[in-house]
Design a protein around this motif. Structure first.
Motif, short mmCIF file in Angstrom:
data_model
loop_
_atom_site.label_atom_id
_atom_site.label_comp_id
_atom_site.label_asym_id
_atom_site.label_seq_id
_atom_site.Cartn_x
_atom_site.Cartn_y
_atom_site.Cartn_z
N LEU A 5 14.88 12.73 13.02
CA LEU A 5 14.81 14.10 13.56
C LEU A 5 14.86 14.10 15.07
CD1 LEU A 5 14.38 17.13 13.00
CD2 LEU A 5 11.91 16.69 13.06
N LEU A 6 14.12 13.19 15.71
CA LEU A 6 14.10 13.14 17.16
C LEU A 6 15.45 12.71 17.74
CD1 LEU A 6 10.58 11.52 17.76
CD2 LEU A 6 11.23 13.93 17.98
N ASN A 7 16.20 11.92 17.01
CA ASN A 7 17.49 11.44 17.49
C ASN A 7 18.66 12.22 16.92
OD1 ASN A 7 17.03 8.86 19.17
ND2 ASN A 7 15.77 8.47 17.36
N ARG A 8 18.39 13.41 16.36
CA ARG A 8 19.44 14.25 15.77
C ARG A 8 20.19 13.51 14.68
NH1 ARG A 8 23.42 15.30 18.65
NH2 ARG A 8 23.13 13.74 20.26
N ARG A 9 19.46 12.75 13.90
CA ARG A 9 20.03 12.02 12.78
C ARG A 9 19.20 12.25 11.51
NH1 ARG A 9 20.53 8.78 17.34
NH2 ARG A 9 22.64 7.93 17.70
N LEU A 10 18.86 13.52 11.28
CA LEU A 10 18.01 13.83 10.14
C LEU A 10 18.69 13.48 8.82
CD1 LEU A 10 15.39 14.94 9.03
CD2 LEU A 10 16.39 17.25 9.13
N LEU A 11 19.99 13.77 8.71
CA LEU A 11 20.70 13.42 7.48
C LEU A 11 20.68 11.92 7.26
CD1 LEU A 11 22.44 14.19 5.07
CD2 LEU A 11 24.44 14.03 6.55
N ALA A 12 20.88 11.15 8.33
CA ALA A 12 20.82 9.69 8.20
C ALA A 12 19.42 9.25 7.77
CB ALA A 12 21.20 9.03 9.53
N GLY A 13 18.39 9.94 8.26
CA GLY A 13 17.03 9.62 7.84
C GLY A 13 16.82 9.90 6.36
N LEU A 14 17.33 11.01 5.88
CA LEU A 14 17.21 11.33 4.46
C LEU A 14 17.96 10.30 3.61
CD1 LEU A 14 17.69 15.20 4.63
CD2 LEU A 14 15.56 13.97 4.17
N VAL A 15 19.14 9.91 4.08
CA VAL A 15 19.90 8.88 3.37
C VAL A 15 19.14 7.56 3.37
CG1 VAL A 15 22.02 7.51 3.41
CG2 VAL A 15 22.13 9.97 3.79
N GLY A 16 18.50 7.23 4.51
CA GLY A 16 17.73 6.00 4.60
C GLY A 16 16.55 5.99 3.63
N VAL A 17 15.84 7.10 3.53
CA VAL A 17 14.72 7.18 2.58
C VAL A 17 15.24 7.04 1.15
CG1 VAL A 17 12.95 8.71 1.64
CG2 VAL A 17 13.27 8.55 4.12
N SER A 34 0.83 -1.20 0.00
CA SER A 34 0.00 0.00 0.00
C SER A 34 0.87 1.26 0.00
CB SER A 34 -0.90 0.00 1.24
OG SER A 34 -1.54 1.26 1.41
N PRO A 35 0.64 2.18 -0.94
CA PRO A 35 1.43 3.42 -0.94
C PRO A 35 1.29 4.21 0.35
CG PRO A 35 0.27 3.15 -3.03
CD PRO A 35 -0.26 2.10 -2.09
N THR A 36 0.10 4.14 0.97
CA THR A 36 -0.10 4.87 2.23
C THR A 36 0.79 4.32 3.33
OG1 THR A 36 -2.42 5.30 1.63
CG2 THR A 36 -1.81 5.54 3.95
N LEU A 37 0.85 2.99 3.45
CA LEU A 37 1.69 2.40 4.48
C LEU A 37 3.16 2.70 4.23
CD1 LEU A 37 2.06 0.60 6.94
CD2 LEU A 37 2.08 -1.39 5.43
N LEU A 38 3.59 2.62 2.96
CA LEU A 38 4.98 2.91 2.65
C LEU A 38 5.32 4.36 2.98
CD1 LEU A 38 5.42 1.01 -0.74
CD2 LEU A 38 6.26 0.34 1.51
N ALA A 39 4.40 5.27 2.68
CA ALA A 39 4.63 6.68 2.99
C ALA A 39 4.73 6.89 4.50
CB ALA A 39 3.51 7.54 2.40
N VAL A 40 3.88 6.19 5.26
CA VAL A 40 3.93 6.31 6.72
C VAL A 40 5.25 5.78 7.26
CG1 VAL A 40 2.91 5.44 8.86
CG2 VAL A 40 1.43 6.28 7.02
N LEU A 41 5.71 4.65 6.74
CA LEU A 41 6.97 4.07 7.20
C LEU A 41 8.15 4.97 6.87
CD1 LEU A 41 6.38 0.31 6.31
CD2 LEU A 41 6.38 1.35 8.58
N LEU A 42 8.15 5.54 5.67
CA LEU A 42 9.23 6.46 5.31
C LEU A 42 9.18 7.72 6.16
CD1 LEU A 42 9.23 6.12 1.41
CD2 LEU A 42 10.86 5.15 3.02
N GLY A 43 7.97 8.19 6.44
CA GLY A 43 7.84 9.34 7.33
C GLY A 43 8.32 9.02 8.73
N ALA A 44 8.09 7.79 9.17
CA ALA A 44 8.57 7.38 10.50
C ALA A 44 10.09 7.37 10.54
CB ALA A 44 8.02 6.00 10.85
N VAL A 45 10.73 6.97 9.45
CA VAL A 45 12.20 7.01 9.40
C VAL A 45 12.70 8.44 9.59
CG1 VAL A 45 14.21 6.65 7.92
CG2 VAL A 45 12.39 4.93 7.99
N LEU A 46 12.08 9.38 8.87
CA LEU A 46 12.49 10.77 9.00
C LEU A 46 12.19 11.31 10.40
CD1 LEU A 46 11.29 12.21 5.57
CD2 LEU A 46 13.62 11.65 6.26
N LEU A 47 11.06 10.95 10.96
CA LEU A 47 10.70 11.44 12.29
C LEU A 47 11.66 10.92 13.35
CD1 LEU A 47 8.78 12.97 14.15
CD2 LEU A 47 7.35 10.91 14.26
#
Length: 335
Positions: free
Chosen positions: A110-122, A94-107
């Motif tokens: 961000l909370l762990n001061r690893r925003l760049l790592a989150g962007l790389v992960g996405v 489901s595109p919705t679930l994938l979008a939520v999971l990718l958003g969770a990676v970024l969130l």
């Protein structure tokens, strides 16, 4: 003694001699280790493709494990698990679930001061999906006289590549202790997706293995880039004379390993009898082999980055030299 004394205080120390040691060699060592691992996984991916897609024995083994395992309706395995498998794949796709999971990676990043790592992960997840689709489109499958085998290429599995990349994206944004706790349950989840694709007849055994190897190789490349940018130490770098004697850390690692082993045993005890009674022997062998290789691959790369933080560039503050005070006789003293 007064400041007017002619006592000689000696030459002024060179402030450059007090600079801290650079962490670059350790970071470079970890980067080389991860690049070597990426090369090894890419080599394994190429060998898997060459053997199972381009040779008669490989295609025969795929057909033996999963007879008529091809993409599309009518090729699913003869088991009551076909329905649940298609439900799992539909939910994960489901595109919705994938979008939520990718958003969770970024969130989480961000909370762990690893925003760049989150962007790389996405980006890693997107690259895994695109690469899997591109390989399937351009890679020709040899035509051998093998029953129930077609020339349609399904190597590697996009679903398995996406699931593996999503799990490893979370490994980039989580602290080290959380990675270890997520590794085994996450690998089991990826194994469920891989098993579902085989049971539903969407992919062969080699396709699922290729999806895992592709994403793990991309993870090693991403982790190497982040480790070099931040300056993370390699495993064991900077260990002092008492490294390895910390009983608390040793017991913690033993506890984590024991919990992971219990989770695996529990999964085998719960799912094993049901699988053995519901699927053919070849399908069971394919599921167990794919699950074992998935867990081994994920745990191995998590072990490689156990010392990496990915939290941001390490800035070494250099202490400015103290101002000099000139004494009456012309000598210089450092405060």
């Amino acid at each position: 003694m007064s400041l007017g004394s002619s006592y000689h205080l000696g030459p002024a120390p060179d402030p450059r001699s007090a600079r801290p040691l650079s962490p670059v060699p350790s970071a470079a060592s970890l980067g080389r280790l991860l690049l070597g691992a990426a090369l090894a996984f890419l080599l394994a991916l190429g060998l898997t493709c060459a053997v199972f897609v381009r040779t008669y024995p490989g295609q025969w083994l795929d057909g033996l494990l999963l007879p008529r395992a091809e993409r599309g309706g009518g090729y699913e395995q003869q088991t009551v698990l076909v329905g649940p498998s298609k439900t799992v794949l539909a939910a994960f796709g489901s595109p919705t679930l994938l979008a939520v999971l990718l958003g969770a990676v970024l969130l989480v990043g961000l909370l762990n001061r690893r925003l760049l790592a989150g962007l790389v992960g996405v980006g890693m997840v997107v690259c895994a999906v695109v690469a899997a689709g591109a390989v399937k489109s351009v890679l020709p499958r040899s035509d051998f006289p093998i029953g129930s085998s077609t020339t349609h290429n399904s190597f590697p599995s996009g679903h398995v590549a996406a699931a593996t990349a999503l799990l490893l994206a979370f490994m980039l944004v989580l602290p080290g202790w959380a990675r270890r706790w997520l590794a085994v349950p996450g690998a089991v989840g990826v194994s469920v997706i891989a098993s579902a694709t085989m049971i539903a007849g969407w992919h062969r055994f080699s396709d699922t293995l290729g999806g895992v190897l592709l994403s793990v190789a991309l993870f090693c490349l991403a982790a190497a880039a982040l480790a070099g940018w931040r300056g993370d130490a390699d495993p064991g770098a900077g260990a002092g004379p008492h490294a390895g004697t910390d009983s608390g850390a040793a017991w913690r690692r033993l506890t984590e390993g024991a919990v992971g082993l219990v989770v695996l045993l529990w999964a085998l005890l719960v799912a094993g009898p049901g699988l053995a009674a519901s699927v053919q022997r070849g399908t069971l062998v394919a599921i167990v082999a794919a699950s074992g290789l998935t867990v081994l691959s994920v745990v191995s790369v998590v072990f490689l980055v156990r010392s990496a933080d990915f939290a941001g560039p390490r800035r070494v503050r250099q202490r400015a030299p103290r101002p000099a005070a000139t004494i009456r006789d012309g000598t210089t003293a450092w405060r």
